[in-house]
Scaffold this motif. Structure first.
Motif, PDB file in Angstrom:
ATOM      1  N   LYS A 295     -30.221  -7.664  17.883  1.00 51.63           N
ATOM      2  CA  LYS A 295     -30.618  -8.111  17.358  1.00 51.63           C
ATOM      3  C   LYS A 295     -32.398  -7.510  17.764  1.00 51.63           C
ATOM      4  O   LYS A 295     -32.970  -7.417  18.376  1.00 51.63           O
ATOM      5  CB  LYS A 295     -30.408  -9.246  17.394  1.00 51.63           C
ATOM      6  CG  LYS A 295     -29.805 -10.396  17.031  1.00 51.63           C
ATOM      7  CD  LYS A 295     -30.139 -11.459  17.366  1.00 51.63           C
ATOM      8  CE  LYS A 295     -28.933 -12.973  16.895  1.00 51.63           C
ATOM      9  NZ  LYS A 295     -29.110 -14.262  17.101  1.00 51.63           N
TER      10      LYS A 295
ATOM     11  N   LYS B 253     -24.690  -4.905  19.986  1.00 50.65           N
ATOM     12  CA  LYS B 253     -25.658  -4.893  18.606  1.00 50.65           C
ATOM     13  C   LYS B 253     -26.074  -6.117  19.332  1.00 50.65           C
ATOM     14  O   LYS B 253     -26.443  -6.807  19.513  1.00 50.65           O
ATOM     15  CB  LYS B 253     -25.014  -5.067  17.809  1.00 50.65           C
ATOM     16  CG  LYS B 253     -25.230  -5.238  16.139  1.00 50.65           C
ATOM     17  CD  LYS B 253     -24.307  -5.691  14.942  1.00 50.65           C
ATOM     18  CE  LYS B 253     -24.547  -5.114  13.968  1.00 50.65           C
ATOM     19  NZ  LYS B 253     -25.331  -3.816  14.022  1.00 50.65           N
TER      20      LYS B 253
ATOM     21  N   LEU C  78     -36.741  -9.552  12.288  1.00 49.08           N
ATOM     22  CA  LEU C  78     -35.852  -9.980  11.102  1.00 49.08           C
ATOM     23  C   LEU C  78     -35.404 -11.016  10.557  1.00 49.08           C
ATOM     24  O   LEU C  78     -34.142 -11.534  11.733  1.00 49.08           O
ATOM     25  CB  LEU C  78     -34.501  -8.442  12.040  1.00 49.08           C
ATOM     26  CG  LEU C  78     -33.560  -8.279  10.285  1.00 49.08           C
ATOM     27  CD1 LEU C  78     -34.264  -7.203   9.615  1.00 49.08           C
ATOM     28  CD2 LEU C  78     -32.296  -7.835  10.725  1.00 49.08           C
ATOM     29  N   PRO C  79     -34.758 -11.081   9.550  1.00 46.69           N
ATOM     30  CA  PRO C  79     -34.265 -12.582   9.444  1.00 46.69           C
ATOM     31  C   PRO C  79     -33.032 -12.693   9.483  1.00 46.69           C
ATOM     32  O   PRO C  79     -32.187 -11.714   8.708  1.00 46.69           O
ATOM     33  CB  PRO C  79     -35.601 -12.955   7.723  1.00 46.69           C
ATOM     34  CG  PRO C  79     -35.499 -11.731   7.113  1.00 46.69           C
ATOM     35  CD  PRO C  79     -35.936 -10.371   8.684  1.00 46.69           C
ATOM     36  N   PRO C  80     -32.547 -14.150   9.455  1.00 47.64           N
ATOM     37  CA  PRO C  80     -31.451 -13.898   9.664  1.00 47.64           C
ATOM     38  C   PRO C  80     -30.239 -13.984   8.030  1.00 47.64           C
ATOM     39  O   PRO C  80     -30.974 -14.166   7.232  1.00 47.64           O
ATOM     40  CB  PRO C  80     -30.900 -16.031  10.021  1.00 47.64           C
ATOM     41  CG  PRO C  80     -32.227 -16.570   9.505  1.00 47.64           C
ATOM     42  CD  PRO C  80     -33.362 -14.871  10.062  1.00 47.64           C
ATOM     43  N   LEU C  81     -29.369 -13.852   8.099  1.00 48.25           N
ATOM     44  CA  LEU C  81     -28.746 -13.430   7.064  1.00 48.25           C
ATOM     45  C   LEU C  81     -28.004 -14.952   6.255  1.00 48.25           C
ATOM     46  O   LEU C  81     -27.732 -15.613   7.061  1.00 48.25           O
ATOM     47  CB  LEU C  81     -27.222 -12.609   7.221  1.00 48.25           C
ATOM     48  CG  LEU C  81     -28.038 -10.920   7.043  1.00 48.25           C
ATOM     49  CD1 LEU C  81     -26.648  -9.973   7.726  1.00 48.25           C
ATOM     50  CD2 LEU C  81     -28.430 -10.356   6.358  1.00 48.25           C
ATOM     51  N   PRO C  82     -28.089 -15.010   5.111  1.00 48.52           N
ATOM     52  CA  PRO C  82     -27.487 -15.699   4.344  1.00 48.52           C
ATOM     53  C   PRO C  82     -25.976 -16.382   4.764  1.00 48.52           C
ATOM     54  O   PRO C  82     -24.833 -15.482   4.847  1.00 48.52           O
ATOM     55  CB  PRO C  82     -27.286 -15.752   2.915  1.00 48.52           C
ATOM     56  CG  PRO C  82     -29.001 -14.851   2.740  1.00 48.52           C
ATOM     57  CD  PRO C  82     -28.928 -14.247   4.117  1.00 48.52           C
ATOM     58  N   ASN C  83     -25.765 -17.102   5.448  1.00 51.50           N
ATOM     59  CA  ASN C  83     -24.265 -17.755   5.690  1.00 51.50           C
ATOM     60  C   ASN C  83     -23.162 -18.091   5.016  1.00 51.50           C
ATOM     61  O   ASN C  83     -22.967 -18.419   4.548  1.00 51.50           O
ATOM     62  CB  ASN C  83     -24.575 -18.923   6.311  1.00 51.50           C
ATOM     63  CG  ASN C  83     -22.874 -19.413   7.344  1.00 51.50           C
ATOM     64  OD1 ASN C  83     -22.021 -18.560   7.220  1.00 51.50           O
ATOM     65  ND2 ASN C  83     -22.756 -20.527   7.915  1.00 51.50           N
TER      66      ASN C  83
ATOM     67  N   ARG D  69     -19.672 -17.537   3.776  1.00 51.22           N
ATOM     68  CA  ARG D  69     -18.430 -16.660   4.073  1.00 51.22           C
ATOM     69  C   ARG D  69     -16.863 -16.376   3.174  1.00 51.22           C
ATOM     70  O   ARG D  69     -17.334 -17.663   1.581  1.00 51.22           O
ATOM     71  CB  ARG D  69     -17.709 -18.130   4.742  1.00 51.22           C
ATOM     72  CG  ARG D  69     -16.526 -18.212   5.555  1.00 51.22           C
ATOM     73  CD  ARG D  69     -16.135 -19.037   5.866  1.00 51.22           C
ATOM     74  NE  ARG D  69     -16.651 -20.686   5.718  1.00 51.22           N
ATOM     75  CZ  ARG D  69     -15.528 -21.493   5.029  1.00 51.22           C
ATOM     76  NH1 ARG D  69     -13.895 -19.970   4.655  1.00 51.22           N
ATOM     77  NH2 ARG D  69     -14.966 -21.499   3.551  1.00 51.22           N
TER      78      ARG D  69
END
Length: 233
Positions: free
Chosen positions: A4, A2, A8-13, A15
């Motif tokens: 990146k 996969k 593209l901004p990182p997704l909120p972490n 959990r």
């Protein structure tokens, strides 16, 4: 693998913690309800109240989608579609539909697709799925090396099921097509296979004639490949 997407901004972490599995026990059919009590943990260290979430599972969760194509004598690209009978579509409650004239036969024109069975759940195995299903649903026997990726995999309904769909395209000789072997399902009887100009298939997507999302996505990805090839000539 996969990749990146650049920029593209990182997704909120966020959990998810499984507090309890509340799935119904016992025998199930083709699909199985998975119900879990979850808690969400947020980037600031806080957590949600426990909540229940339902999803659908099945023995073979992922699928391969195949776009078979050829060029006619004028160089016009043609693609193959197959009719599919979909009970959930046939049994939609018209009283709840925003559409005034929704059909009730449950038939859709689609790109052929098939489930990735246990034992095929590797990158090479998924190509084998596409090879097998192409013969079953369209009647084309091809080598694995002929099946080319058609963009990255996608989640068609991530709020309901974890199914990932893998896309392939393959150039075929229309004169070599045999009768599809099918899989014995009652829903595949009297199914039809058609070959149509790519431009027509895209027009049907635009006007609502083709309503299956994986089919439109595959067609548009293939159209991009065709356009890039023409620009490079």
């Amino acid at each position: 693998m996969k990749l990146k997407a650049p920029g593209l901004p990182p997704l909120p972490n966020v959990r998810l913690e499984v507090l309890e599995d509340l799935s119904p026990q016992g025998a199930s059919g083709f699909l199985r309800l998975r119900r879990r009590r979850l808690r969400a943990h947020y980037p600031d260290g806080s957590a949600s109240e426990p909540f229940e979430y339902d999803e659908v599972g099945r023995r073979a969760i992922d699928a391969a989608v195949m776009l078979a194509h050829y060029d006619d004598a004028r160089g016009v690209p043609y693609v193959y579609l197959r009719s599919a009978s979909r009970p959930p579509v046939a049994m939609r409650d018209k009283a709840r539909s925003p559409l005034l004239e929704e059909h009730d036969h449950g038939g859709l024109w689609e790109l052929p697709a098939g489930l990735v069975e246990p034992g095929e759940q590797t990158p090479e195995g998924v190509v084998g799925t596409a090879q097998r299903e192409l013969l079953e649903e369209l009647g084309f026997e091809v080598e694995r090396s002929q099946l080319l990726p058609l963009g990255p995999s996608t989640f068609p309904a991530p709020g309901i099921v974890s199914e990932r769909q893998f896309y392939f395209h393959v150039q075929v000789d229309p004169n070599q097509r045999k009768a599809p072997e099918l899989d014995g399902s009652p829903l595949e009887r009297f199914g039809e296979v058609i070959d149509v100009p790519l431009a027509d298939a895209l027009a049907w997507c635009a006007n609502g004639g083709i309503e299956d999302v994986k089919t439109e996505l595959g067609l548009r990805r293939f159209a991009d490949i065709v356009a890039r090839g023409r620009r490079s000539d």
